[in-house]
Design an enzyme around this catalytic site. Structure first.
Site, PDB file in Angstrom:
ATOM      1  CG  HIS A  56      14.030  16.667  67.331  1.00  0.00           C
ATOM      2  ND1 HIS A  56      13.539  16.287  66.106  1.00  0.00           N
ATOM      3  CD2 HIS A  56      15.380  16.729  67.179  1.00  0.00           C
ATOM      4  CE1 HIS A  56      14.538  16.124  65.258  1.00  0.00           C
ATOM      5  NE2 HIS A  56      15.670  16.388  65.880  1.00  0.00           N
ATOM      6  CG  HIS A  58      18.583  18.152  67.286  1.00  0.00           C
ATOM      7  ND1 HIS A  58      18.647  16.800  67.052  1.00  0.00           N
ATOM      8  CD2 HIS A  58      19.050  18.348  68.544  1.00  0.00           C
ATOM      9  CE1 HIS A  58      19.159  16.199  68.135  1.00  0.00           C
ATOM     10  NE2 HIS A  58      19.400  17.120  69.049  1.00  0.00           N
ATOM     11  CG  ASP A  60      18.650  19.234  61.519  1.00  0.00           C
ATOM     12  OD1 ASP A  60      18.677  19.239  62.769  1.00  0.00           O
ATOM     13  OD2 ASP A  60      18.525  18.185  60.860  1.00  0.00           O
ATOM     14  CG  HIS A  61      14.440  18.761  62.970  1.00  0.00           C
ATOM     15  ND1 HIS A  61      13.622  17.845  62.339  1.00  0.00           N
ATOM     16  CD2 HIS A  61      15.701  18.256  62.884  1.00  0.00           C
ATOM     17  CE1 HIS A  61      14.356  16.828  61.902  1.00  0.00           C
ATOM     18  NE2 HIS A  61      15.624  17.050  62.230  1.00  0.00           N
ATOM     19  CG  HIS A 115      16.922  12.179  67.514  1.00  0.00           C
ATOM     20  ND1 HIS A 115      18.166  11.896  66.994  1.00  0.00           N
ATOM     21  CD2 HIS A 115      16.655  13.457  67.151  1.00  0.00           C
ATOM     22  CE1 HIS A 115      18.619  12.961  66.344  1.00  0.00           C
ATOM     23  NE2 HIS A 115      17.717  13.918  66.436  1.00  0.00           N
ATOM     24  CG  ASP A 135      15.926  13.809  63.136  1.00  0.00           C
ATOM     25  OD1 ASP A 135      15.276  13.838  62.070  1.00  0.00           O
ATOM     26  OD2 ASP A 135      16.849  14.601  63.383  1.00  0.00           O
ATOM     27  CG  HIS A 175      17.182  13.985  58.372  1.00  0.00           C
ATOM     28  ND1 HIS A 175      18.029  15.034  58.088  1.00  0.00           N
ATOM     29  CD2 HIS A 175      16.766  14.163  59.650  1.00  0.00           C
ATOM     30  CE1 HIS A 175      18.133  15.818  59.151  1.00  0.00           C
ATOM     31  NE2 HIS A 175      17.378  15.317  60.120  1.00  0.00           N
TER      32      HIS A 175
HETATM   33 ZN   LIG Z   1      17.671  15.734  65.270  1.00  0.00          ZN
END
Ligand SMILES: [Zn+2]
Length: 263
Positions: A56, A58, A60-61, A115, A135, A175
């Site tokens: 996805h 975000h 941090d991805h 998410h 996530d 995570h």
């Molecule tokens: Zn995320």
């Protein structure tokens, strides 16, 4: 299919993954935020990263995409509706699309909103199936819906897709939240013995060799799969006194998601 889970050790507790074909050495990197660790791991194994899959959009991805592309020329794959959010995306995926890695690896894209609304999971149909779930699903938990997601879509993804996958499916989340999530499980279901023994076992686990669960295990320890447990429902009624006698699973899921937000 060879899977390498890479513990980033960052404050977001991200896991990155490499999936390689044992025959050709081609590899796909999932959410390679820590591009340096991913590149080093590939080099150590003699693999060539040819594709990046973002579960996805975000930060941090996708944050490792640019340096990873510069280093490898890999193509970026993500949900077909993420093109305006992920720079340089080369292939948009929809439900049922197949991602090939080298000659021997085939992964099925699952369209898994909740998410975010443009989230994909990858499913391998190998002898022991494996789910790379970003996530959406965590060990003993579910993704939040704060940044572009929707709780009822997440419930649909859980009930109509994840709950129907084989029990033996390995779970590879984006995570490491297992310790905190097991504590949440126990707050909702204090008599869940599997969750309490697992919490004791895993509280100081080496995340370089992190425990990998299966969906069978998740069905025991993950509150978001335990929507008909009498204890879960009774405890939920303490927080929501107007909960109906036999609440439908969707209601239970949404209330649990709400409680987890404030927990
Ligand atoms: Zn995320």
């Amino acid at each position: 299919m060879i899977v390498k889970q890479i513990w980033t050790g960052n404050s977001y507790r991200n896991f990155n993954y490499l999936i390689a074909c044992g025959e050709t050495g081609e590899a796909l990197a999932i959410d390679p935020l820590d591009h340096e660790k991913c590149l080093k791991a590939a080099k150590d194994e003699g693999w060539t990263i040819t594709q990046i899959l973002n579960t996805h959009e975000h930060g941090d991805h996708i944050g490792g995409n640019e340096p990873m592309v510069r280093a490898t020329g890999a193509r970026i794959l993500a949900h077909k509706n993420a093109a305006d959010k992920i720079r340089g995306m080369a292939r948009g995926l929809g439900a049922g699309d197949v991602v090939k890695v080298g000659k021997t690896v085939e992964l099925e894209a699952l369209d898994t909103p909740g998410h975010t609304m443009s989230h994909v999971c990858l499913l391998s149909h190998a002898d022991q199936p494996a789910l790379f779930c970003g996530d959406t699903l965590f060990n003993a938990g579910a993704g939040n819906c704060h940044h572009g997601g929707h709780p009822s879509e997440l419930y649909k993804t859980f009930s109509e897709q994840l709950a129907r996958l084989p029990a033996s499916t390995l779970v590879y989340p984006g995570h490491d939240y297992i310790e905190n999530n097991l504590r949440f499980t126990l707050s909702r279901e204090p008599d869940n013995r599997r969750a309490s023994s697992m919490l004791a076992e895993l509280s100081r686990q080496d995340l370089e060799r992190a425990y990998v669960s299966t969906l069978a295990v998740e069905r025991e320890i993950n509150t978001f799969f335990r929507l008909t447990s009498p204890t879960v429902i009774a405890k939920l009624r303490e927080a929501f006194p107007d909960l109906p006698e036999n609440p439908d699973p969707r209601t239970v899921f949404l209330k649990l998601r709400e409680l987890r937000n404030r927990w």
